[in-house]
Design an enzyme around this catalytic site. Structure first.
Site, PDB file in Angstrom:
ATOM      1  N   ARG A  27      14.237  41.155  27.389  1.00 45.14           N
ATOM      2  CA  ARG A  27      13.407  40.081  26.852  1.00 45.14           C
ATOM      3  C   ARG A  27      12.449  40.574  25.763  1.00 45.14           C
ATOM      4  O   ARG A  27      11.785  39.766  25.099  1.00 45.14           O
ATOM      5  CB  ARG A  27      12.574  39.441  27.963  1.00 45.14           C
ATOM      6  N   LYS A 487      27.647  39.787  15.383  1.00 45.34           N
ATOM      7  CA  LYS A 487      27.656  40.924  16.330  1.00 45.34           C
ATOM      8  C   LYS A 487      27.371  42.213  15.575  1.00 45.34           C
ATOM      9  O   LYS A 487      26.585  43.030  16.014  1.00 45.34           O
ATOM     10  CB  LYS A 487      29.010  41.048  17.044  1.00 45.34           C
ATOM     11  N   GLU A 490      23.696  42.427  14.317  1.00 43.59           N
ATOM     12  CA  GLU A 490      22.736  42.542  15.421  1.00 43.59           C
ATOM     13  C   GLU A 490      22.620  43.964  15.946  1.00 43.59           C
ATOM     14  O   GLU A 490      21.519  44.439  16.198  1.00 43.59           O
ATOM     15  CB  GLU A 490      23.184  41.662  16.606  1.00 43.59           C
ATOM     16  N   HIS A 506      34.684  31.338  -4.073  1.00 43.54           N
ATOM     17  CA  HIS A 506      33.526  30.653  -4.647  1.00 43.54           C
ATOM     18  C   HIS A 506      32.258  31.500  -4.564  1.00 43.54           C
ATOM     19  O   HIS A 506      31.157  30.960  -4.510  1.00 43.54           O
ATOM     20  CB  HIS A 506      33.313  29.303  -3.951  1.00 43.54           C
TER      21      HIS A 506
END
Ligand code: G6P
Length: 610
Positions: A27, A487, A490, A506
């Site tokens: 966390r 992934k 990160e 593009h």
């Protein structure tokens, strides 16, 4: 997004709090701290870095107190240094507080405190709250009332636990917008942000409700709302086992969770998928079945990886059920006064069930009268509780900050949801059976991809020093390309972009040279030939191609520098299989670069602030 643990009971509190904090490090992990009430004094140790750095910096064994709090931080206000670490105290050091969330009006409160002669040493909003509680205690002389009055005045979000020499046998916990769970043991209580910090001590838990506070002593606990209304707590049972939150012999949680996917995917459809009938039984949606049958529009809202799953969900639902779907970043949706009709279905997808933006988005949707569904992993989480109905992912606890198994489980649930909706409408039993049979094979197909992990590691080692990556896919594989790129960035900190393959011309094509590895997801579907042309375009510009292709496809061999094979399945199930090698590729590149795979810098698993 910050982990909190508090303990009151007969045991020495510090080892118990430290082990709980380690389980909550997913966390946040930029600083950690602990406060123990020892001989009626508050002893506080806090430090920048991980919980283990705190443990190594000071001898905590002399702390014999049996009441205390701890915190592992993900910085919102102020740098991750020792001063800004929690716990924070009031000015005379008699009250300590750990906080998860953001006090939005902290500057106004700070001004008030300074005018009244109080001081604030750190840059945090949390210290302001601690000093504010202290000021109120100075006038009220009652800790519970001081906490309650302070919380009535603050704007923003909080999960807090307060310890104080004024009530040395007591902890006060309260929540608004950040989760807090109370573990109920024998003459002891553990209060924490997540059941992971509780399960080693007890399986009996009470989920604190929004705007609820609890006062805990060894002898029992009381709850009420912050605005002083009575509340009644229900004791529930934690639904997972301790082993599920251990590494089980793997080097990292992320690798363990990648390898769990044959089982977690199966758990997502076990007892739900009716292969012979070509249908699905979703008990959690029974009460909204009629609304689903007649819905004219579905909006899916989510963040991060869950948002990528939502994009696959859009394609699935529109193809199988022919209902228009809009996919919205929760953070955008909530702030733009979205047009929502009462017969709309709004689906929130979230691993944690606590993401602040997703939660706010569903509250907005409910306010406007929509039926709100949840596709959530964490049982009992706030989103699971606040939605009208839903389907759990059943992926088990996901600890690695980069989501892997929750993503494939989200696709498992979304596929079943689309099938369920389709069969209520025009989808034939035969088409339903074909899809259900395809799904039933996925666990074994994932297993067969995992058996070739070493060849993916080999490719990863060759590209670990690249500075940029491009991920391209079309149709169902476009969201898989986005997720593959996410992934990689990160956990390895390599810049990576996902794009629809045909959009490459593009813009991104300008980036391609011999230093740019391009990952193509080139599985067999109606756009396969077009994707091959895109590969040619990259090769013509000396780019390096890593292709994810089907077993038996040898056309691709002459074009790609590396081919990673995956089994053949239906195009709508193919992103599930493509995700597995993309997860492994990111994992092995990050390991090769020496990155902290499970706790990447600056990230947190559960983002409970806006
Ligand atoms: C954070 C995590 C991501 C996750 C996102 C949404 O950013 O690091 O891995 O995808 O939050 O989380 P949720 O729990 O709502 O799926």
């Amino acid at each position: 997004m910050c982990g909190i643990v508090g303990y009151v009971g007969p045991k020495k509190a510090s080892p118990l709090i430290l082990s709980g904090l380690k389980r909550l490090e997913y966390r946040g992990y930029d600083s950690a701290g602990i406060c123990i009430i020892d001989a009626e004094d508050l002893t506080i140790h806090k430090k920048a870095g991980r919980v283990v750095d705190l443990e190594q910096s000071v001898d905590l064994s002399h702390l014999t107190g049996t009441v205390g709090v701890g915190h592992t931080r993900w910085a919102t206000h102020g740098l991750p240094n020792d001063v800004n670490a929690h716990p924070h105290t009031n000015n005379d050091g008699s009250i300590a507080l750990v906080h998860n969330g953001i006090i939005e009006n902290y500057l106004t409160i700070k001004k008030k405190l300074i005018n009244a002669g109080y001081t604030v040493a750190s840059e945090t909003d949390s210290e302001v709250l601690a000093v504010f509680i202290g000021m109120l205690y100075d006038s009220l002389g009652n800790l519970e009332q001081a906490v309650q009055t302070a919380l009535q005045e603050v704007d923003g979000t909080f999960g807090i636990v307060v310890a104080s020499t004024h009530e040395p046998n007591q902890l006060i916990a309260a929540r608004r917008g950040s989760p807090l769970i109370l573990g109920v043991g024998q003459d002891e209580y553990v209060v924490a942000s997540d059941a992971a910090a509780i399960i080693a001590h007890t399986r009996q838990v009470v989920y604190l409700q929004e705007n609820e506070m609890a006062v805990l002593t060894r002898d029992g606990f009381t709850t009420k709302t912050i605005s002083n209304e009575e509340t009644h707590s229900v004791i529930e049972e934690i639904s997972f086992e301790l082993e599920e939150i251990e590494k089980g012999g793997f080097e990292h949680f992320m690798l363990k969770e990648i390898y769990e996917q044959p089982i977690t995917f199966h758990d997502g459809f076990r007892g739900r998928l009716l292969v012979d009938e070509g249908n699905v039984r979703l008990g959690g949606l029974a009460k909204v079945q009629e609304k689903l049958r007649t819905a004219q529009r579905i909006i899916i809202t989510a963040c991060g990886t869950s948002w990528h799953a939502a994009l696959v969900g859009e394609y699935l639902i529109e193809q199988l059920a022919r209902v228009p779907v809009e996919v919205e970043y929760a953070s955008e949706f909530r702030y733009r006064n979205p047009i929502i009709y009462p017969d709309d279905i709004v689906i929130a997808i979230s691993q944690s069930g606590e993401t602040a933006d997703t939660l706010a988005a569903i509250r907005e949707a409910k306010l406007k009268g929509a039926t709100v569904l949840g596709m959530v992993n964490v049982v009992g989480s706030t989103i699971a509780r606040e939605t009208d109905a839903g389907v759990y992912l059943h992926a088990g606890p996901e600890i690695g900050v980069a989501s892997t198994k929750a993503f494939t489980s989200q696709l498992c649930i979304l596929t079943q949801f689309a099938l369920y909706l389709g069969r209520m409408r025009d989808l034939t039993a035969e088409a339903g059976r074909e899809l259900a049979q395809g799904m039933a094979q996925i666990p074994d197909q994932i297993r067969s991809i995992l058996e070739h992990a070493e060849s993916i590691a080999h490719i990863a080692r060759q590209y670990a020093t690249a500075t940029n990556f491009l991920y391209l896919g079309r149709g169902y594989q476009f969201p898989a390309a986005l997720e593959g790129a996410l992934k990689l960035k990160e956990i390895s900190y390599i810049h990576a972009e996902g794009y629809p393959a045909a959009e490459m011309k593009h813009g991104p094509i300008a980036l391609i040279d011999e230093h740019m590895p391009v990952v193509f997801i080139a599985t067999k579907d109606e756009t396969y030939d077009k994707v091959l042309s895109n590969i040619e375009e990259v090769k013509a510009r000396r780019g390096t191609v890593i292709a994810i292709a089907n077993e038996g496809d040898h056309q691709i061999d002459r074009l790609a520098d590396h081919v990673i094979r995956i089994p053949t399945t239906l195009p709508m199930l193919a992103p599930i299989l493509a995700s597995i090698p993309l997860q492994l590729l990111a994992y092995y590149i990050a390991v090769e670069r020496g990155c902290n795979v499970d706790m990447p810098r600056n990230l947190a698993k559960s983002v409970t602030v806006e």
